[in-house]
Scaffold this motif. Structure first.
Motif, PDB file in Angstrom:
ATOM      1  N   TRP A  74       7.035  -4.581   1.884  1.00 23.84           N
ATOM      2  CA  TRP A  74       6.120  -5.601   2.399  1.00 23.84           C
ATOM      3  C   TRP A  74       5.050  -5.032   3.336  1.00 23.84           C
ATOM      4  O   TRP A  74       4.273  -5.787   3.919  1.00 23.84           O
ATOM      5  CB  TRP A  74       6.915  -6.689   3.115  1.00 23.84           C
ATOM      6  N   GLN A  75       4.960  -3.703   3.472  1.00 21.93           N
ATOM      7  CA  GLN A  75       4.049  -3.113   4.447  1.00 21.93           C
ATOM      8  C   GLN A  75       2.592  -3.514   4.233  1.00 21.93           C
ATOM      9  O   GLN A  75       1.864  -3.777   5.196  1.00 21.93           O
ATOM     10  CB  GLN A  75       4.185  -1.598   4.479  1.00 21.93           C
ATOM     11  N   HIS A  76       2.143  -3.608   2.978  1.00 25.05           N
ATOM     12  CA  HIS A  76       0.742  -3.958   2.735  1.00 25.05           C
ATOM     13  C   HIS A  76       0.466  -5.420   3.075  1.00 25.05           C
ATOM     14  O   HIS A  76      -0.618  -5.752   3.571  1.00 25.05           O
ATOM     15  CB  HIS A  76       0.356  -3.656   1.291  1.00 25.05           C
ATOM     16  N   VAL A  77       1.431  -6.274   2.823  1.00 21.68           N
ATOM     17  CA  VAL A  77       1.297  -7.686   3.195  1.00 21.68           C
ATOM     18  C   VAL A  77       1.237  -7.795   4.716  1.00 21.68           C
ATOM     19  O   VAL A  77       0.359  -8.464   5.271  1.00 21.68           O
ATOM     20  CB  VAL A  77       2.470  -8.526   2.637  1.00 21.68           C
ATOM     21  N   SER A  78       2.146  -7.126   5.398  1.00 15.40           N
ATOM     22  CA  SER A  78       2.180  -7.156   6.863  1.00 15.40           C
ATOM     23  C   SER A  78       0.891  -6.605   7.468  1.00 15.40           C
ATOM     24  O   SER A  78       0.344  -7.182   8.417  1.00 15.40           O
ATOM     25  CB  SER A  78       3.370  -6.347   7.385  1.00 15.40           C
ATOM     26  N   ASP A  79       0.398  -5.504   6.919  1.00 10.78           N
ATOM     27  CA  ASP A  79      -0.847  -4.921   7.432  1.00 10.78           C
ATOM     28  C   ASP A  79      -2.006  -5.902   7.295  1.00 10.78           C
ATOM     29  O   ASP A  79      -2.810  -6.061   8.218  1.00 10.78           O
ATOM     30  CB  ASP A  79      -1.180  -3.620   6.688  1.00 10.78           C
ATOM     31  N   ALA A  80      -2.093  -6.572   6.155  1.00  9.70           N
ATOM     32  CA  ALA A  80      -3.175  -7.534   5.936  1.00  9.70           C
ATOM     33  C   ALA A  80      -3.066  -8.710   6.906  1.00  9.70           C
ATOM     34  O   ALA A  80      -4.076  -9.176   7.447  1.00  9.70           O
ATOM     35  CB  ALA A  80      -3.159  -8.034   4.488  1.00  9.70           C
ATOM     36  N   THR A  95       1.217 -11.144  -4.136  1.00 10.04           N
ATOM     37  CA  THR A  95       1.253 -11.393  -5.579  1.00 10.04           C
ATOM     38  C   THR A  95       1.613 -10.117  -6.335  1.00 10.04           C
ATOM     39  O   THR A  95       2.420 -10.151  -7.273  1.00 10.04           O
ATOM     40  CB  THR A  95      -0.095 -11.948  -6.063  1.00 10.04           C
ATOM     41  N   LYS A  96       1.039  -8.972  -5.931  1.00  5.10           N
ATOM     42  CA  LYS A  96       1.377  -7.692  -6.570  1.00  5.10           C
ATOM     43  C   LYS A  96       2.873  -7.412  -6.460  1.00  5.10           C
ATOM     44  O   LYS A  96       3.516  -6.995  -7.433  1.00  5.10           O
ATOM     45  CB  LYS A  96       0.613  -6.544  -5.909  1.00  5.10           C
ATOM     46  N   LEU A  97       3.412  -7.626  -5.277  1.00  4.84           N
ATOM     47  CA  LEU A  97       4.831  -7.380  -5.040  1.00  4.84           C
ATOM     48  C   LEU A  97       5.693  -8.296  -5.903  1.00  4.84           C
ATOM     49  O   LEU A  97       6.643  -7.851  -6.556  1.00  4.84           O
ATOM     50  CB  LEU A  97       5.151  -7.578  -3.560  1.00  4.84           C
ATOM     51  N   GLU A  98       5.351  -9.570  -5.928  1.00 11.80           N
ATOM     52  CA  GLU A  98       6.130 -10.531  -6.716  1.00 11.80           C
ATOM     53  C   GLU A  98       6.047 -10.234  -8.210  1.00 11.80           C
ATOM     54  O   GLU A  98       7.051 -10.346  -8.922  1.00 11.80           O
ATOM     55  CB  GLU A  98       5.654 -11.951  -6.421  1.00 11.80           C
ATOM     56  N   GLU A  99       4.876  -9.856  -8.689  1.00 17.49           N
ATOM     57  CA  GLU A  99       4.728  -9.532 -10.110  1.00 17.49           C
ATOM     58  C   GLU A  99       5.558  -8.302 -10.476  1.00 17.49           C
ATOM     59  O   GLU A  99       6.169  -8.258 -11.543  1.00 17.49           O
ATOM     60  CB  GLU A  99       3.254  -9.311 -10.460  1.00 17.49           C
ATOM     61  N   ALA A 100       5.585  -7.309  -9.593  1.00 15.88           N
ATOM     62  CA  ALA A 100       6.404  -6.121  -9.845  1.00 15.88           C
ATOM     63  C   ALA A 100       7.885  -6.485  -9.901  1.00 15.88           C
ATOM     64  O   ALA A 100       8.628  -5.981 -10.752  1.00 15.88           O
ATOM     65  CB  ALA A 100       6.148  -5.074  -8.761  1.00 15.88           C
ATOM     66  N   GLN A 101       8.316  -7.399  -9.025  1.00 17.15           N
ATOM     67  CA  GLN A 101       9.711  -7.835  -9.024  1.00 17.15           C
ATOM     68  C   GLN A 101      10.034  -8.614 -10.302  1.00 17.15           C
ATOM     69  O   GLN A 101      11.108  -8.434 -10.885  1.00 17.15           O
ATOM     70  CB  GLN A 101       9.999  -8.687  -7.794  1.00 17.15           C
ATOM     71  N   ARG A 102       9.098  -9.442 -10.744  1.00 16.08           N
ATOM     72  CA  ARG A 102       9.315 -10.191 -11.997  1.00 16.08           C
ATOM     73  C   ARG A 102       9.399  -9.243 -13.188  1.00 16.08           C
ATOM     74  O   ARG A 102      10.238  -9.422 -14.077  1.00 16.08           O
ATOM     75  CB  ARG A 102       8.189 -11.201 -12.209  1.00 16.08           C
ATOM     76  N   LEU A 103       8.530  -8.242 -13.215  1.00 13.83           N
ATOM     77  CA  LEU A 103       8.541  -7.275 -14.302  1.00 13.83           C
ATOM     78  C   LEU A 103       9.858  -6.497 -14.320  1.00 13.83           C
ATOM     79  O   LEU A 103      10.441  -6.277 -15.379  1.00 13.83           O
ATOM     80  CB  LEU A 103       7.358  -6.312 -14.172  1.00 13.83           C
ATOM     81  N   GLU A 104      10.334  -6.113 -13.152  1.00 16.01           N
ATOM     82  CA  GLU A 104      11.609  -5.400 -13.075  1.00 16.01           C
ATOM     83  C   GLU A 104      12.756  -6.275 -13.583  1.00 16.01           C
ATOM     84  O   GLU A 104      13.608  -5.818 -14.348  1.00 16.01           O
ATOM     85  CB  GLU A 104      11.887  -4.951 -11.648  1.00 16.01           C
TER      86      GLU A 104
END
Length: 69
Positions: A20-26, A40-49
């Motif tokens: 979550w570092q990029h979300v926290s930084d933003a 959204t990037k993080l969630e999409e990666a989790q869905r793909l996995e």
């Protein structure tokens, strides 16, 4: 009391602070649009996995938790 947090370079690839570092930084930069994009990037990666595990028939086995019925 203070939390003891490993430096980022010592954290595993799936530890929350690393993921979550990029979300926290933003959020810290008060950039809600970027925070949403990064989330959204993080969630999409989790869905793909999850989809990949499903397609391969491999189950995700948590290291620290077990399912209780």
């Amino acid at each position: 009391h203070n939390k003891i947090i490993k430096p980022m370079e010592e954290q595993g690839e799936f530890e929350s602070r690393r993921l979550w570092q990029h979300v926290s930084d933003a959020i810290e930069q008060d950039d809600q649009d970027l925070a949403s994009v990064e989330k959204t990037k993080l969630e999409e990666a989790q869905r793909l996995e999850a989809k990949t595990h499903l397609e391969k028939g491999t189950a995700h086995t948590p290291l620290l938790f077990k399912q209780v019925d």
